[in-house]
Design an enzyme around this catalytic site. Structure first.
Site, PDB file in Angstrom:
ATOM      1  N   CYS A 111       0.835  -1.201   0.000  1.00 58.35           N
ATOM      2  CA  CYS A 111       0.000   0.000   0.000  1.00 58.35           C
ATOM      3  C   CYS A 111       0.871   1.251   0.000  1.00 58.35           C
ATOM      4  O   CYS A 111       1.559   1.512  -0.977  1.00 58.35           O
ATOM      5  CB  CYS A 111      -0.975  -0.047   1.187  1.00 58.35           C
ATOM      6  SG  CYS A 111      -2.394   1.032   0.971  1.00 58.35           S
ATOM      7  N   HIS A 133      -3.639  -5.579   0.946  1.00 59.52           N
ATOM      8  CA  HIS A 133      -3.002  -5.893   2.234  1.00 59.52           C
ATOM      9  C   HIS A 133      -3.017  -7.391   2.536  1.00 59.52           C
ATOM     10  O   HIS A 133      -3.968  -7.886   3.158  1.00 59.52           O
ATOM     11  CB  HIS A 133      -3.744  -5.160   3.355  1.00 59.52           C
ATOM     12  CG  HIS A 133      -3.550  -3.682   3.314  1.00 59.52           C
ATOM     13  ND1 HIS A 133      -2.480  -3.058   3.902  1.00 59.52           N
ATOM     14  CD2 HIS A 133      -4.271  -2.715   2.717  1.00 59.52           C
ATOM     15  CE1 HIS A 133      -2.556  -1.755   3.696  1.00 59.52           C
ATOM     16  NE2 HIS A 133      -3.638  -1.524   2.971  1.00 59.52           N
ATOM     17  N   GLU A 186      -1.386  -8.827   4.790  1.00 59.16           N
ATOM     18  CA  GLU A 186      -1.273  -8.988   6.248  1.00 59.16           C
ATOM     19  C   GLU A 186      -2.632  -8.931   6.950  1.00 59.16           C
ATOM     20  O   GLU A 186      -2.735  -9.294   8.123  1.00 59.16           O
ATOM     21  CB  GLU A 186      -0.329  -7.920   6.831  1.00 59.16           C
ATOM     22  CG  GLU A 186      -0.901  -6.509   6.953  1.00 59.16           C
ATOM     23  CD  GLU A 186      -0.847  -5.700   5.664  1.00 59.16           C
ATOM     24  OE1 GLU A 186      -0.617  -6.299   4.593  1.00 59.16           O
ATOM     25  OE2 GLU A 186      -1.058  -4.476   5.724  1.00 59.16           O
TER      26      GLU A 186
END
Lengths: 233, 79
Positions: A89, A206, A208
């Site tokens: 990002c 993302h 994660e």
């Protein structure tokens, strides 16, 4: 399981703890090094991560200020000497602004900030970041960006495709890459690109965010497991 | 001296902000507005007193930081 990872924190970074949780999950709970942007040196590391957020308030352009931070000289040297760098990002925007990845991230074509799930198709599995996936595999990931519209001139795009540096594309749930399944207007639906040596990856969504069933998904986990498998001594 | 740096998206780079402004002008009843492009202006107070050197310095700043030449072009005016 001793991947030595470091996460760089800029003023306005806000996804460093999510990234640390994802990394700790695959390293037996080992906490990554947290590195402040004013530091000038990196500790011995296998992987440097530039996480998401709004570094320096997105002033001038997203990532433009962070790209000039003292630590970025060390990150650039680390990559130049063959180090592995993941930018997610805002981290992708910083890598592009720093000239470590080609292209730039423009305002989303629809002008709206996107905070939603979307699908990605894995285009390359010959990188440490994507080795945990199958080619053509479809992932469900989280988008959270206002400036994720990947742009590069046609010659650069052709070169990236020719060199196999497009790691991920936006797609529909069935893996089809179509204009309708392109959430932000990115050129050729590109969501993630690598450096020529495939050791630097920039990615807008993302991974994660989906590393545990309690988060609502685990499609990001193979990226982190793949990194540990490839890079842990 | 003062240098005024105008930064614009390059022709061919989609400018959704400019397009939205154009739509808003249309909604307000302004007619005959073609393409709208939005950019930014950065004013720099420079200690330099030589116009040519001030321009060269501002152009270097624009190329290195103020504009991202992958997507933007810039114009420097020294006043």
């Amino acid at each position: 399981m001793s991947l030595r990872a470091g996460i760089v924190i800029f003023p306005g970074t806000n996804r460093e703890r999510d990234m640390a949780i994802a990394l700790a999950r695959v390293t037996g709970g080992r906490s990554p090094a947290m590195i402040w942007h004013k530091d000038t040196d990196l500790p011995p590391l296998d992987l440097v991560v530039l996480p998401g957020g709004f570094s320096h308030g997105d002033y001038l352009r997203c990532g433009a200020m962070a790209a000039q931070s003292p630590i970025m000289r060390a990150v650039r040297d680390f990559a130049a000497s063959g180090g592995y760098v993941l930018g997610v990002c805002n981290g992708f925007q910083i890598l592009a602004e720093a000239g470590m990845l080609p292209g730039a991230l423009l305002r989303n074509a629809g002008l709206r900030f996107l905070a939603q799930d979307h699908h990605l198709r894995v285009e390359r599995t010959d990188t440490v970041f994507t080795r945990g996936y199958a080619e053509g595999e479809v992932l469900r990931v989280v988008l959270a960006h206002g400036d994720g519209n990947y742009f590069a001139d046609e010659a650069t795009l052709d070169r990236l495709e020719g060199e196999g540096r497009v790691a991920f594309r936006y797609c529909g749930p069935d893996g089809a890459v179509t204009p309708e399944a392109n959430p932000n207007g990115s050129a050729r639906s590109i969501a993630g690109v690598t450096s020529a040596n495939r050791r630097v990856l920039g990615l807008m969504p993302h991974p994660e965010d989906y590393v545990d069933p309690l988060m609502g998904g685990e499609d990001g986990l193979p990226m982190f497991e793949g990194l540990v498998g490839a890079l842990a001594a | 001296m003062k240098a005024i740096v105008t930064v614009m998206l390059k022709p061919g780079v989609l400018d959704p902000q400019g397009r939205a402004i154009g739509h808003a002008l249309e909604t307000l009843g302004f007619e005959g507005v073609g393409e709208v492009r939005a950019g930014k202006i950065i004013e720099l107070e420079l200690a330099e007193t030589d116009t040519a050197r001030a321009r060269a310095a501002a152009e270097a700043m624009a190329a290195k930081l103020l504009a991202n030449t992958v997507i933007e072009s810039y114009r420097v005016e020294v006043v």
